[in-house]
Design a protein around this motif. Structure first.
Motif, PDB file in Angstrom:
ATOM      1  N   ARG A  79     -11.035   2.226  -1.680  1.00 42.63           N
ATOM      2  CA  ARG A  79     -10.234   2.239  -0.457  1.00 42.63           C
ATOM      3  C   ARG A  79     -10.008   0.806   0.042  1.00 42.63           C
ATOM      4  O   ARG A  79     -10.904  -0.020   0.009  1.00 42.63           O
ATOM      5  CB  ARG A  79     -10.911   3.078   0.638  1.00 42.63           C
ATOM      6  CG  ARG A  79     -11.084   4.560   0.323  1.00 42.63           C
ATOM      7  CD  ARG A  79      -9.820   5.262  -0.133  1.00 42.63           C
ATOM      8  NE  ARG A  79      -8.670   5.209   0.730  1.00 42.63           N
ATOM      9  CZ  ARG A  79      -8.355   6.123   1.647  1.00 42.63           C
ATOM     10  NH1 ARG A  79      -9.131   7.156   1.842  1.00 42.63           N
ATOM     11  NH2 ARG A  79      -7.244   6.012   2.345  1.00 42.63           N
ATOM     12  N   GLY A  80      -8.793   0.572   0.471  1.00 46.48           N
ATOM     13  CA  GLY A  80      -8.459  -0.776   0.944  1.00 46.48           C
ATOM     14  C   GLY A  80      -8.178  -1.749  -0.194  1.00 46.48           C
ATOM     15  O   GLY A  80      -8.035  -2.955   0.022  1.00 46.48           O
ATOM     16  N   GLY A  81      -8.065  -1.226  -1.415  1.00 47.60           N
ATOM     17  CA  GLY A  81      -7.994  -2.084  -2.603  1.00 47.60           C
ATOM     18  C   GLY A  81      -6.723  -2.906  -2.755  1.00 47.60           C
ATOM     19  O   GLY A  81      -6.690  -3.851  -3.557  1.00 47.60           O
ATOM     20  N   SER A  82      -5.684  -2.593  -1.979  1.00 46.02           N
ATOM     21  CA  SER A  82      -4.463  -3.405  -2.086  1.00 46.02           C
ATOM     22  C   SER A  82      -4.703  -4.847  -1.659  1.00 46.02           C
ATOM     23  O   SER A  82      -4.037  -5.765  -2.145  1.00 46.02           O
ATOM     24  CB  SER A  82      -3.345  -2.802  -1.237  1.00 46.02           C
ATOM     25  OG  SER A  82      -3.045  -1.511  -1.686  1.00 46.02           O
ATOM     26  N   PHE A 127      -3.798  -1.657  -5.217  1.00 47.64           N
ATOM     27  CA  PHE A 127      -4.848  -0.622  -5.323  1.00 47.64           C
ATOM     28  C   PHE A 127      -5.042  -0.079  -6.736  1.00 47.64           C
ATOM     29  O   PHE A 127      -5.871   0.774  -6.950  1.00 47.64           O
ATOM     30  CB  PHE A 127      -4.456   0.485  -4.341  1.00 47.64           C
ATOM     31  CG  PHE A 127      -5.315   1.712  -4.247  1.00 47.64           C
ATOM     32  CD1 PHE A 127      -6.679   1.641  -3.989  1.00 47.64           C
ATOM     33  CD2 PHE A 127      -4.734   2.974  -4.365  1.00 47.64           C
ATOM     34  CE1 PHE A 127      -7.438   2.804  -3.853  1.00 47.64           C
ATOM     35  CE2 PHE A 127      -5.476   4.144  -4.228  1.00 47.64           C
ATOM     36  CZ  PHE A 127      -6.839   4.062  -3.973  1.00 47.64           C
ATOM     37  N   GLU A 171       1.329   4.373  -3.915  1.00 45.53           N
ATOM     38  CA  GLU A 171       1.856   3.005  -3.963  1.00 45.53           C
ATOM     39  C   GLU A 171       3.156   2.944  -4.760  1.00 45.53           C
ATOM     40  O   GLU A 171       4.020   2.101  -4.503  1.00 45.53           O
ATOM     41  CB  GLU A 171       0.803   2.078  -4.591  1.00 45.53           C
ATOM     42  CG  GLU A 171      -0.226   1.494  -3.620  1.00 45.53           C
ATOM     43  CD  GLU A 171      -1.223   2.462  -3.029  1.00 45.53           C
ATOM     44  OE1 GLU A 171      -1.316   3.614  -3.524  1.00 45.53           O
ATOM     45  OE2 GLU A 171      -1.905   2.087  -2.052  1.00 45.53           O
ATOM     46  N   SER A 173       0.853  -1.192   0.000  1.00 43.45           N
ATOM     47  CA  SER A 173       0.000   0.000   0.000  1.00 43.45           C
ATOM     48  C   SER A 173       0.886   1.238   0.000  1.00 43.45           C
ATOM     49  O   SER A 173       2.100   1.151   0.185  1.00 43.45           O
ATOM     50  CB  SER A 173      -0.833   0.055   1.276  1.00 43.45           C
ATOM     51  OG  SER A 173      -1.786  -0.954   1.303  1.00 43.45           O
ATOM     52  N   THR A 222      -2.463   8.214   1.064  1.00 40.46           N
ATOM     53  CA  THR A 222      -3.647   8.234   0.189  1.00 40.46           C
ATOM     54  C   THR A 222      -4.613   9.336   0.651  1.00 40.46           C
ATOM     55  O   THR A 222      -5.158  10.076  -0.171  1.00 40.46           O
ATOM     56  CB  THR A 222      -4.328   6.853   0.168  1.00 40.46           C
ATOM     57  OG1 THR A 222      -3.337   5.877  -0.171  1.00 40.46           O
ATOM     58  CG2 THR A 222      -5.443   6.788  -0.854  1.00 40.46           C
TER      59      THR A 222
HETATM   60  N1  ASP Z   1      -3.679   3.110  -0.281  1.00 41.46           N
HETATM   61  C1  ASP Z   1      -5.054   2.722  -0.531  1.00 41.46           C
HETATM   62  C2  ASP Z   1      -5.956   3.195   0.604  1.00 41.46           C
HETATM   63  O1  ASP Z   1      -5.481   3.828   1.534  1.00 41.46           O
HETATM   64  C3  ASP Z   1      -5.214   1.258  -0.759  1.00 41.46           C
HETATM   65  C4  ASP Z   1      -4.867   0.371   0.398  1.00 41.46           C
HETATM   66  O2  ASP Z   1      -4.168   0.789   1.326  1.00 41.46           O
HETATM   67  O3  ASP Z   1      -5.281  -0.799   0.383  1.00 41.46           O
HETATM   68  O4  ASP Z   1      -7.136   2.986   0.563  1.00 41.46           O
END
Ligand code: ASP
Ligand code: ADP
Ligand code: MG
Length: 408
Positions: free
Chosen positions: A150-153, A136, A74, A41, A47
């Protein structure tokens, strides 16, 4: 020799020192004889910083350019991590999502992965390199950069594990596994040794942000062995399992909650066929997702209708509903964006009665008013006022004794 995909979240790569620690862990995995692909990430906070910059330029930034911007976090991390590996004499190479052909649809800011061409990664692995991939992000069929939400990694990691048929996908984060509920809210929450895939899917979709929901969907679809572990200390973490038939399941596995909810009610609408469609049709056309829906029993030929939406869509939904109310001759529209949803999740609920009444009694004993209820086979959700979130989650955690491991 196993092939492992590891993913490190923002906190786990939040400083140069932490990136060096991740490099050490990767080298240890290699010394244990594994091939490793690592997804990272952006460094923690990055982000959010980029999103804030975008919003300083425009209230609704152009989606294509937004993705060009937010995907850069990233790219910093992959390069730093590769440098740290190379410095230690470990051959490594970094790639953006686009460079390893993570093909997505063109839904900027929330794109879905359609296909991955893993041949380049395989060549690098065969040449003895650690492959470091930016989470991501991907590209659409026209070569535009896209991001996965969000959270896509998490989803990048699971999708790569599926494409490479990896032996395990390991999600390293700032907690040492999946807990009975968010340990930041309930300090005596307990780490689960295992959780079924089905339960994890519910937990994620009901608000537990430890895994992005799409990553769990992917793992289920492609049978990826998925584990959540701490980036900072050794331990077994939590395994997401498919073998629920063989397990003695606890009745309740966990409690999820979601602060991003808002509720809208239209009062005194004519109780006749087609009314639900006339209310929710325009909401759907505006691309607003509806979660819970309740229609009351009609009286005097009219009825009330309540539904919930994401809090970000609240103002828009309220505007649309007010217009609909005018067209339908409804009495009133009321809304509340200070509500939250708390959910009990457990596959054991299927074979146990009385869970709902225990839940409702525990909340009542604390004076917490339930505003909406919805159930499915393996979950019960309630909507309550936002001020009761912490109290509600703790109360239910205690009422179902989730701090104790179920007797074997
Ligand atoms: N950097 C991105 C986020 O903060 C993806 C991730 O961390 O999974 O949402
Ligand atoms: P990362 O940056 O590594 O992706 P996230 O912040 O996305 O990390 O996810 C980890 C966080 O998820 C934890 O710090 C924790 O507060 C939260 N969380 C929510 N529900 C749970 C749960 N049931 N078990 C563990 N962590 C949870
Ligand atoms: Mg995350």
């Amino acid at each position: 020799m196993a092939l492992i995909v590891q993913k490190y979240g923002g906190t786990s790569v939040g400083s140069v020192e932490k990136i060096e620690q991740v490099a050490e862990k990767l080298i240890a995995a290699r010394e244990a004889g594994h091939d490793v692909v690592v997804v990272v990430s952006a460094m923690s906070g990055e982000t959010n910083r980029l999103i804030e910059l975008a919003h300083r330029i425009a209230e609704n930034p152009d989606p294509r350019e937004y993705d060009v911007l937010v995907s850069t976090g990233e790219q910093v991390t992959i390069a730093l991590l590769s440098m740290a590996l190379i410095k230690r004499g470990c051959p490594a190479v970094s790639y953006t999502g686009s460079q390893v052909h993570i093909l997505t649809d063109d839904a900027h800011t929330k794109a879905r992965i359609l296909d991955i061409d893993e041949s380049r990664i395989r060549d690098d692995l065969n040449a003895g390199r650690v492959v470091v991939v930016a989470g991501f992000q991907g590209r659409d069929e026209h070569g535009n950069i896209t991001t996965l939400g969000r959270g896509g990694s998490d989803t990048t990691a699971v999708a790569l594990a599926a494409a490479l048929q990896a032996d395990e996908c390991q999600i390293y984060t700032d907690v040492d596994g999946v807990y009975t509920t968010d340990p930041r809210v309930v300090p005596n929450a307990r780490r689960l040794e295992r959780i079924t895939f089905e339960e994890m899917l519910e937990m994620a979709s009901l608000g537990s942000k430890v895994l992005q929901i799409r990553s769990v969907e992917f793992a289920g679809k492609y049978n990826v062995r998925l584990r959540v572990l701490s980036a900072f200390e050794d331990g077994p973490g939590t395994l997401i399992t498919f073998e629920e038939e063989n397990m003695e399941n606890p009745v309740i596995s966990g409690i999820a909650f979601n602060r991003d909810e808002a509720k809208l009610t239209i009062l005194g609408v004519p109780d006749q066929p087609g009314v639900a469609y006339r209310i929710l049709g325009p909401i759907g056309e505006a691309n607003i997702e509806v979660d819970m829906i309740i229609q009351n029993i009609g009286a005097d030929g009219t009825t009330d209708f309540t539904f919930t939406v994401h809090r970000n869509d609240y103002e828009r939904a309220l505007g649309i509903l007010t217009r609909t109310a005018g067209e339908l001759g409804a009495r009133e529209v009321v809304g509340d964006d200070n509500i939250v949803k708390i959910s009990l999740v457990g596959v054991g609920m299927r074979s146990h009665a009385g869970i709902a009444s225990t839940m409702f009694k525990a909340l009542a004993d604390e004076g917490i008013n339930i505003r909406m209820i919805s159930t499915s086979e393996i979950k019960i959700s309630v909507v309550v006022d936002e001020k009761y979130l912490e109290l509600g989650v703790r109360t239910l955690h205690d009422a179902f004794h989730l701090e104790q491991a179920p007797a074997a």
